[in-house]
Scaffold this motif. Structure first.
Motif, short mmCIF file in Angstrom:
data_model
loop_
_atom_site.label_atom_id
_atom_site.label_comp_id
_atom_site.label_asym_id
_atom_site.label_seq_id
_atom_site.Cartn_x
_atom_site.Cartn_y
_atom_site.Cartn_z
N ASP A 1 -5.72 -0.57 -3.88
CA ASP A 1 -4.86 0.45 -4.05
C ASP A 1 -3.18 -0.35 -4.46
O ASP A 1 -2.74 0.05 -5.25
CB ASP A 1 -4.38 1.50 -3.02
CG ASP A 1 -5.73 2.24 -2.64
OD1 ASP A 1 -6.64 2.35 -3.84
OD2 ASP A 1 -5.55 2.98 -1.52
N SER B 1 0.69 -1.30 0.10
CA SER B 1 -0.16 -0.04 0.02
C SER B 1 0.80 1.35 0.15
O SER B 1 0.30 2.61 0.02
CB SER B 1 -1.05 0.00 1.09
OG SER B 1 -0.24 0.25 2.59
N ARG C 1 -10.63 2.76 4.55
CA ARG C 1 -9.42 3.27 3.69
C ARG C 1 -8.28 2.19 3.99
O ARG C 1 -7.44 1.96 2.85
CB ARG C 1 -8.64 4.79 3.74
CG ARG C 1 -9.47 5.98 3.26
CD ARG C 1 -9.59 5.79 1.85
NE ARG C 1 -8.46 5.32 1.23
CZ ARG C 1 -8.24 4.59 0.11
NH1 ARG C 1 -9.36 4.43 -0.67
NH2 ARG C 1 -6.90 4.26 -0.43
N SER D 1 -6.71 0.08 0.82
CA SER D 1 -5.22 0.48 0.38
C SER D 1 -4.46 -0.78 0.15
O SER D 1 -3.34 -0.81 -0.55
CB SER D 1 -4.51 1.39 1.50
OG SER D 1 -4.36 0.36 2.76
N SER E 1 -13.53 -3.33 -1.77
CA SER E 1 -12.09 -3.48 -2.27
C SER E 1 -12.02 -4.86 -3.26
O SER E 1 -11.56 -4.62 -4.38
CB SER E 1 -11.44 -4.00 -1.10
OG SER E 1 -11.15 -5.11 -0.65
#
Length: 247
Positions: free
Chosen positions: A117, A66, A109, A113, A159
């Motif tokens: 991400d 991340s 988040r 992440s 996610s």
């Protein structure tokens, strides 16, 4: 088993459970495996040592997927030492169960992440290497939760749903470079779950095959998608769930 001989594979979250099984399976097929973990150096070193003891090639790689700087540094090191990556397995993810009304933005988040991400950062860092090496394969580990609807896992489901969308888009965009991109979506798998993950929510019954899956069964599907036998498969989500969810 030498189908992946000469290939370099990076497996994230490879210190235990499904990630470890994937690393071992790709190594048995002949790949040099980069065993990645975020913080548990002993775990990834143990997996790498297990691969080497069995006659394979492996290198532990401690990096938080991340973190853009950590991923970029890992990509530079791999390019310098091994010439780049051919197979990228985005397995790293965090399991958490929190009611939506109690979920903070920071927790939201945190979950996204790593799984989403992280997959973006890894692809951005390693796809240029794949292009330079004439192609490659990306396999991302999704799940069943967002397909069946699962309470207390809105962040995890978001996610993983995003991960499948990312792989579909990359499959089309990167096809001219001979890079295939797919997801594997495990159902209820017999793994060691952390305390924050809790029990398998909403997925403990109703499996037509009447059992949990094994980590080796997931690894075998990843191996198929990463190897030459899966050369005509891209943009897909392959469900491995014993019939608990039917596409």
């Amino acid at each position: 088993m030498t189908a992946l001989a000469g290939k370099v594979a990076l497996v994230t979250g490879a210190g235990k459970n499904i990630g470890r099984a994937i690393a071992l399976t790709l190594a048995r097929a002949g790949a040099t495996v980069l065993v990645n973990g975020r913080s548990d150096r002993a775990a990834i070193e143990a997996v790498a040592a297990e691969i080497v003891a069995a006659g394979g090639r492996a290198v532990p790689q401690l990096a938080d997927v991340s973190d853009p700087d950590a991923v970029a540094a890992m990509a530079r090191e791999v390019a310098e030492t091994l010439g780049g990556v051919d197979i990228l397995v985005s397995n790293a993810g965090l399991r958490r169960q929190t009611p939506f009304t109690e979920m903070s933005y920071a927790e939201w988040r945190e979950i996204l992440s790593v799984a989403l991400d992280g997959a973006f950062l890894l692809a951005r860092a390693f796809v240029p290497q794949m292009i330079a090496r004439g192609g490659g394969a990306i396999v991302a580990l999704s799940g069943i939760s967002h397909h069946v609807g699962t309470p207390n896992r809105a962040h995890v489901s978001a996610s993983k749903a995003g991960l499948e969308g990312l792989m579909r888009s990359l499959a089309v965009e990167l096809a001219p470079h001979n890079i295939r991109c797919n997801c594997v979506a495990p159902g209820t798998i017999d793994t060691v779950r952390g305390a924050s993950a809790g029990a398998s929510p909403g997925m403990t019954g109703g499996i037509p095959l009447g059992r949990k899956g094994t980590i080796e069964e997931i690894a075998a599907v990843v191996r198929l998608l990463a190897g030459p036998e899966g050369g005509y498969i891209t943009g897909q989500t392959v469900h491995v769930n014993g019939g608990a969810f039917l596409t």
